[in-house]
Write a protein that holds these residues in place. Sequence first.
Motif, PDB file in Angstrom:
ATOM      1  N   THR A 140       0.898  -1.252  -0.093  1.00  0.00           N
ATOM      2  CA  THR A 140       0.057  -0.011   0.129  1.00  0.00           C
ATOM      3  C   THR A 140       0.849   1.386   0.081  1.00  0.00           C
ATOM      4  N   GLY A 141       2.228   1.287   0.313  1.00  0.00           N
ATOM      5  CA  GLY A 141       3.048   2.343   0.096  1.00  0.00           C
ATOM      6  C   GLY A 141       2.902   3.148   1.574  1.00  0.00           C
ATOM      7  N   MET A 142       2.352   2.311   2.657  1.00  0.00           N
ATOM      8  CA  MET A 142       2.117   3.014   3.858  1.00  0.00           C
ATOM      9  C   MET A 142       3.211   2.708   4.815  1.00  0.00           C
ATOM     10  N   ASP A 143       3.121   3.440   6.003  1.00  0.00           N
ATOM     11  CA  ASP A 143       4.364   3.238   7.038  1.00  0.00           C
ATOM     12  C   ASP A 143       3.979   2.198   8.207  1.00  0.00           C
ATOM     13  N   ARG A 203       1.507   6.463  -2.169  1.00  0.00           N
ATOM     14  CA  ARG A 203       2.281   7.311  -3.087  1.00  0.00           C
ATOM     15  C   ARG A 203       1.439   8.372  -4.018  1.00  0.00           C
ATOM     16  N   TYR A 204       0.236   8.540  -3.701  1.00  0.00           N
ATOM     17  CA  TYR A 204      -0.617   9.448  -4.424  1.00  0.00           C
ATOM     18  C   TYR A 204      -1.165  10.370  -3.110  1.00  0.00           C
ATOM     19  N   GLY A 205      -0.693  10.073  -2.032  1.00  0.00           N
ATOM     20  CA  GLY A 205      -1.140  11.196  -1.137  1.00  0.00           C
ATOM     21  C   GLY A 205      -2.217  10.868   0.116  1.00  0.00           C
ATOM     22  N   CYS A 206      -2.457   9.359  -0.138  1.00  0.00           N
ATOM     23  CA  CYS A 206      -3.551   9.077   1.017  1.00  0.00           C
ATOM     24  C   CYS A 206      -2.934   8.843   2.339  1.00  0.00           C
ATOM     25  N   ALA A 207      -3.974   9.079   3.381  1.00  0.00           N
ATOM     26  CA  ALA A 207      -3.412   9.068   4.697  1.00  0.00           C
ATOM     27  C   ALA A 207      -3.676   7.702   5.315  1.00  0.00           C
ATOM     28  N   SER A 266      -1.603   2.988   7.610  1.00  0.00           N
ATOM     29  CA  SER A 266      -1.826   4.355   7.401  1.00  0.00           C
ATOM     30  C   SER A 266      -0.122   5.004   7.687  1.00  0.00           C
ATOM     31  N   ARG A 267      -0.350   6.308   7.707  1.00  0.00           N
ATOM     32  CA  ARG A 267       1.021   7.025   7.783  1.00  0.00           C
ATOM     33  C   ARG A 267       1.203   6.569   9.382  1.00  0.00           C
ATOM     34  N   LEU A 268       2.661   6.892   9.693  1.00  0.00           N
ATOM     35  CA  LEU A 268       3.250   6.727  11.087  1.00  0.00           C
ATOM     36  C   LEU A 268       2.452   7.707  12.079  1.00  0.00           C
ATOM     37  N   GLU A 269       2.231   8.996  11.656  1.00  0.00           N
ATOM     38  CA  GLU A 269       1.698   9.760  12.527  1.00  0.00           C
ATOM     39  C   GLU A 269       0.225   9.127  13.405  1.00  0.00           C
TER      40      GLU A 269
END
Length: 447
Positions: free
Chosen positions: A124-127, A251-255, A280-283
């Motif tokens: 998914t390109g997520m963290d 890679r296209y800006g999803c959270a 998700s993103r790490l945050e």
Amino acid sequence: MRYVALTDADRDQMLAAVGVESLEDLFRDIPPGVRLGRPLALEPALAEQEIATHLGELAGRNAHSGVELSFLGAGIYDHYVPAVVDTILSRGEFLTAYTPYQPEMSQGVLQAIFEYQTAICELTGMDVSNASGYDGTTVAADACFVAKHATGRSKVVVCETVNPQVRQVVKTYAPGFGLEIVEVPYDGGTTDPERVAEAAVDAAAVIFQQPNFFGCLEPAPDLAAAANEAGALPVAHVDPVSLGVLEAPGRYGCALAIGEGQGAGNAMSFGGPHYGFLASRLEHIRRMPGRIVGETTDLAGDRGYVLTLSTREQHIRREKATSNITTNQTLLALGGLVYLSWLGPQGLRELGETCMALAGYARSALAAAGFEAVFSEKATFKEFAVRVGRPAGDVIRAARERGVHPGYRLGRDYAGLDDALLVAVTEKRSKADIDRLVEVLSEAAAR
């Protein structure tokens, strides 16, 4: 069928072990006013041979994809599941494993979860990924909860091209989460980013599906950008099999990236159980539902795995919990990990290209036979919608008489599409299978 012995001697021994003399003594603390007071209104008991015959007759009413040529998709897909998946899942240390509370006793299960999380993040390109969810619908509701707490907002925008079952589950959870759900209508089979931008003002999240429920490819980067510009979290509901040929949402800006994992390593199983994924993103890691397994070292310096974060209300203060997910779908998620490992990046790409090529052939063959594509100008992946010239339910019944399930009736969920079928084509369908679909549909539509 399993055999479980229960003799009078067995019953007496169990009663003695719990310190009572009869079965009636087990219920003596239940007030008479709440007891039924009569036998249950059930049919007479059957002998073992009779019950085996009866259960076989009930099971025989089901038509699985081995006996009926299936082009049914709409969220559950007939992809090939390699033998290695069941071989690994049937190993006792995985098959009977429960929640790995004790790391010293659960290193195998913990490592499997860790590797699954890694695979989902790469896909998914997520963290960060959690240890899995129940299915592709409940992870959407979980994503809404994450977005609410991350943004402090309570409106969630959901595109109408998202799977209707996903939308319904989000709406079901919404009152408990204190959410307002706003749906954005589709335009020509996909979603207009400008409409999303208007709806996303003061929203916590925007949920869209790629490919969408109609099989069409959404302008996903533009939808994510519209959400981000409004300060909402873009949430992409994705088909894992598509990510061999389509860009990863990270890679296209999803959270957040969510989805139903069934198509990657699970059989259809008449609708479940399967597993959902959420990354998700790490945050957002401390707001994610369920559990997250991490890698560490022990006192001897050897690598080990532990439950790093658990946001379940059983583990932490209820008011701080972000999930009530209990036993997760680890066994089924492990099937997904084995499947993705078996394919590898190149295999996943080839699988996606095969599905696209077969679906493209089916779409062209049906068009040549006179079946109009509903969204003819839109690019698709492995599903597409066609009009069959009469109520789709009638066509499905006629086709199934010939041993073919031609697709999903879109009129169940979308007005104006009563004559439309959603046709799914996976790598298991051959050119001959597709030719048969065209033949059977042509006869069924002409009735």
